[in-house]
Design an enzyme around this catalytic site. Sequence first.
Site, short mmCIF file in Angstrom:
data_model
loop_
_atom_site.label_atom_id
_atom_site.label_comp_id
_atom_site.label_asym_id
_atom_site.label_seq_id
_atom_site.Cartn_x
_atom_site.Cartn_y
_atom_site.Cartn_z
N LYS A 1 -3.15 -1.98 -26.57
CA LYS A 1 -1.79 -1.63 -26.15
C LYS A 1 -0.93 -2.88 -26.03
O LYS A 1 0.22 -2.92 -26.48
CB LYS A 1 -1.83 -0.87 -24.81
CG LYS A 1 -2.48 0.50 -24.93
CD LYS A 1 -2.88 1.11 -23.59
CE LYS A 1 -3.87 2.25 -23.84
NZ LYS A 1 -4.56 2.72 -22.62
N HIS B 1 -20.19 5.29 -24.35
CA HIS B 1 -19.11 4.37 -23.95
C HIS B 1 -19.57 3.17 -23.15
O HIS B 1 -18.75 2.38 -22.70
CB HIS B 1 -18.06 5.09 -23.10
CG HIS B 1 -17.32 6.15 -23.82
ND1 HIS B 1 -16.12 5.92 -24.46
CD2 HIS B 1 -17.59 7.46 -24.02
CE1 HIS B 1 -15.69 7.05 -25.00
NE2 HIS B 1 -16.57 8.00 -24.76
N THR C 1 -9.26 -0.65 -24.48
CA THR C 1 -8.15 -0.04 -25.22
C THR C 1 -6.84 -0.64 -24.71
O THR C 1 -5.85 -0.67 -25.44
CB THR C 1 -8.13 1.49 -25.03
OG1 THR C 1 -8.38 1.78 -23.65
CG2 THR C 1 -9.19 2.16 -25.88
N LYS D 1 -15.60 -7.11 -15.84
CA LYS D 1 -14.26 -7.33 -16.42
C LYS D 1 -13.68 -8.67 -15.98
O LYS D 1 -12.69 -9.14 -16.52
CB LYS D 1 -13.32 -6.18 -16.05
CG LYS D 1 -13.75 -4.84 -16.66
CD LYS D 1 -12.80 -3.71 -16.26
CE LYS D 1 -13.29 -2.33 -16.65
NZ LYS D 1 -13.04 -1.98 -18.06
N LYS E 1 -6.61 -3.07 -15.28
CA LYS E 1 -7.77 -2.26 -15.66
C LYS E 1 -8.54 -1.98 -14.39
O LYS E 1 -8.20 -2.53 -13.33
CB LYS E 1 -8.66 -2.98 -16.68
CG LYS E 1 -8.95 -4.45 -16.30
CD LYS E 1 -9.71 -5.19 -17.39
CE LYS E 1 -8.87 -5.69 -18.53
NZ LYS E 1 -9.17 -5.11 -19.82
N ARG E 2 -9.57 -1.12 -14.46
CA ARG E 2 -10.40 -0.94 -13.28
C ARG E 2 -10.95 -2.29 -12.82
O ARG E 2 -11.15 -3.20 -13.63
CB ARG E 2 -11.56 0.02 -13.61
CG ARG E 2 -11.12 1.47 -13.73
CD ARG E 2 -10.53 1.97 -12.45
NE ARG E 2 -11.56 2.17 -11.45
CZ ARG E 2 -11.94 3.36 -10.99
NH1 ARG E 2 -11.36 4.47 -11.41
NH2 ARG E 2 -12.88 3.45 -10.08
#
Length: 820
Positions: free
Chosen positions: A673, A370, A669, A567, A561-562
Amino acid sequence: MINNLNAADLPRPAPRSSNPEIMAAEIIERLTYRIGKDVKVAKPHDWLTATILVVRDRIIDKWMASTRKAYADNSKRVYYLSLEFLIGRLMRDAISNIGLMQEIRDALSSLGVDLDVIAGLEPDAALGNGGLGRLAACFMESMATVDIPAYGYGIRYVHGLFRQQMADGWQVELPETWLAHGNPWEFERRESSYEVGFGGSVETIGGYEEPQRFVWKPAERVIAMAYDTPVVGWRGTRVNTLRLWSAQPIDPILLAAFNAGDHIGALKESNKAESLTRVLYPADATPAGQELRLRQEFFFSSASLQDILRRHLQQYPDFTSLPDKVSIQLNDTHPAISICEMMRLLCDVHGLEFDEAWTITRGTFSYTNHTLLPEALESWPVPLLERLLPRHMQIVYAINANTLVYARKEKKMPDQQIRSISLIDENGERRVRMGNLAFIGSHSINGVSALHTELMKETVFADLHSLYPDRINNKTNGITPRRWLMQCNPGLTGLIREAIGDDFLDDAEKLTALDRFADDAGFRAKFAEVKRLNKVRLANTVAQRMGIRVDPSAMFDIQIKRIHEYKRQLLNLVETVALYDQIRSHPELDWVPRVKFFAGKAAPSYHNAKLIIKLANDIARVINNDPAVRGLLKVVFIPNYNVSLAEIMVPAADLSEQISTAGMEASGTGNMKFALNGALTIGTLDGANVEMLEHVGDENIVIFGMTADEVAKARAEGHNPRAIIEQSAELSQALSSIASGVFSPDDRSRFSALIDGIYNSDWFMVAADFDAYANAQREVDAIWSDPDSWYAKTVRNTARMGWFSSDRTIRQYAADIWRA
Ligand code: OX2
């Protein structure tokens, strides 16, 4: 007891009714006789528990039938081993999947109880950190839906992921207590318990004449006790089991010590055992590196393997059929020690020869990677493994010897590559590389998006890939449309049904029929109205929880998100500051009103991530209170992001922020969504965004920034962030206002180190991508200003995202990897 009776002759409980009146009576019955509460004094929580017990009964019949069928058909079983299952709330999922939503609602309302109110009381089972754990939860639901006999194996953490609170804008972590009111979903299975050992020594028997045998004599032992939760597939087709292990002491109390007056010492062993499964490690994609974590990994691996092998021997004479009847999927390297445990059980306990055991093991295991972040790849110091799992360390050496001999003698691999494929990292302190172990012990290694899989072949696993070129394959992630469309967005689901009928409920790819409605003005208006109502719901949530008012007619721009540097919440925040400057300097322009939402947790030890949360809150305070902004821009960081909050935020998004540094987000992911629920994506060519672009079409997604190749090149050759910053007036101004303390007047240098990082190295390409990102945001504004075009694009997103259903992903795993 049952053995000397004929089971078929025994009275059977009547099948459970789906009549609302009967279910209402049953709810009262559970309240009275199971919970022991009179209707008059029952608390909302008691109603919740009673309702779950009634729903649960309807699942049990199907659960038993599914188990019986797998035995009768000699079906292959799939075991999904994961240290995380981020399942969230279960009741609504279960009711909807067994098709009793209206009936239960009616039953409850006849008792004066509102289903939505009690559903909101169910605690989130937060047994995971982020994407990896939520993927495991979507996969469990999809495996039941596509009728694969599957078990999830994990840990029953007493405390899931911490609860996040804000104290003056800083993240504070509080313990989470999802089990405080008990857990009506789980069944304790005392008969399914196993001993798990640690430490001690290995005894060698035989040698010379007879074959050598090894017996591990652990110094410590604990009991792994199973807790089962049913997982219902869509339309209740199949019910699978999520089996979570809890650690228990062998002796609950040392009575001799207690009687001698040592009351605390008497409980020491017991506390130690129980502490094993007490808390989930809160680091997302960075290994904790602590001994307790390795203990957790081995504990659940060993219990799961013992359980799997026992179940196999109940049905088959020996282990030669194991690869045909069992597939074990390793969710990242966290359960990779299972490979050694399988070898130990087969050789030392069941007497197989090493080579035969190895063929069976490799035929049974497969591994999902991952992440490529080098700091995220798990490895354990050799001395630690030697002390905690001495027999497993021997097995690691044996596997390594075989592999390296094969690579050198048969494949003529040069030394440098040999060093890279070795299970032992010899650079500095010797460590066991869990990624290499998982790779070598598996017949399939998969990445989670097309780009990520290609990068796996070129980077971390380049040398292993050259040795075993058929093993790496791609399985692009997916999300379950039941939770992430039908349940979280009933308004949109209803509208789609009206337009194209019900086929998409059973096959998300049928959503393509919606495509032509993108050109239908009447449909677009209804689509926009559904979105507006979802935004009102989020606005109410924010008002209730935070006392902040946001305007539902503004664009809702969301990044949830985290919190991680890769990110790039920081890129979003810097652009927010630049926009703020622009709005103030050019009040005469037509600014698109926006609310920028953020939510997410930071690992407690991740300093920069926590600083980014503080920055978001500091920026929010200044912007939200500045009258010069005239309400055109708001910034909201919603605390304690979890699955339930995502279920409110995802349907309410106009714009989805998927802006990681290219090459660093394996898949994502959340991106799927949002797009499924009719948001436009602003994103980089990273992870699954690349495939989303292919599916929705480049006119329906806003892509910007460097590619993964460009990032790699800039890093290798060095880029000059200072020069880039100097060339961009907007960026320089935004960075210097943050660095100089405009948003932190109480501590002007609070963010200077964070901003220095951009000036000096810009590893995450915040400066390098800034202009492209800011321009892309203005492109988004332009589309927003033409609602016909905006909603045509967002309708097309919903219509074209069906491929990202986790049912598709699971079918691909089943066809290519599990052959189930
Ligand atoms: C995450 C990845 O970061 C994310 O990109 C991916 O979508 C998700 O896993 C599911 O595949 N811990 N969490 C992840 O990787 C690791 C390690």
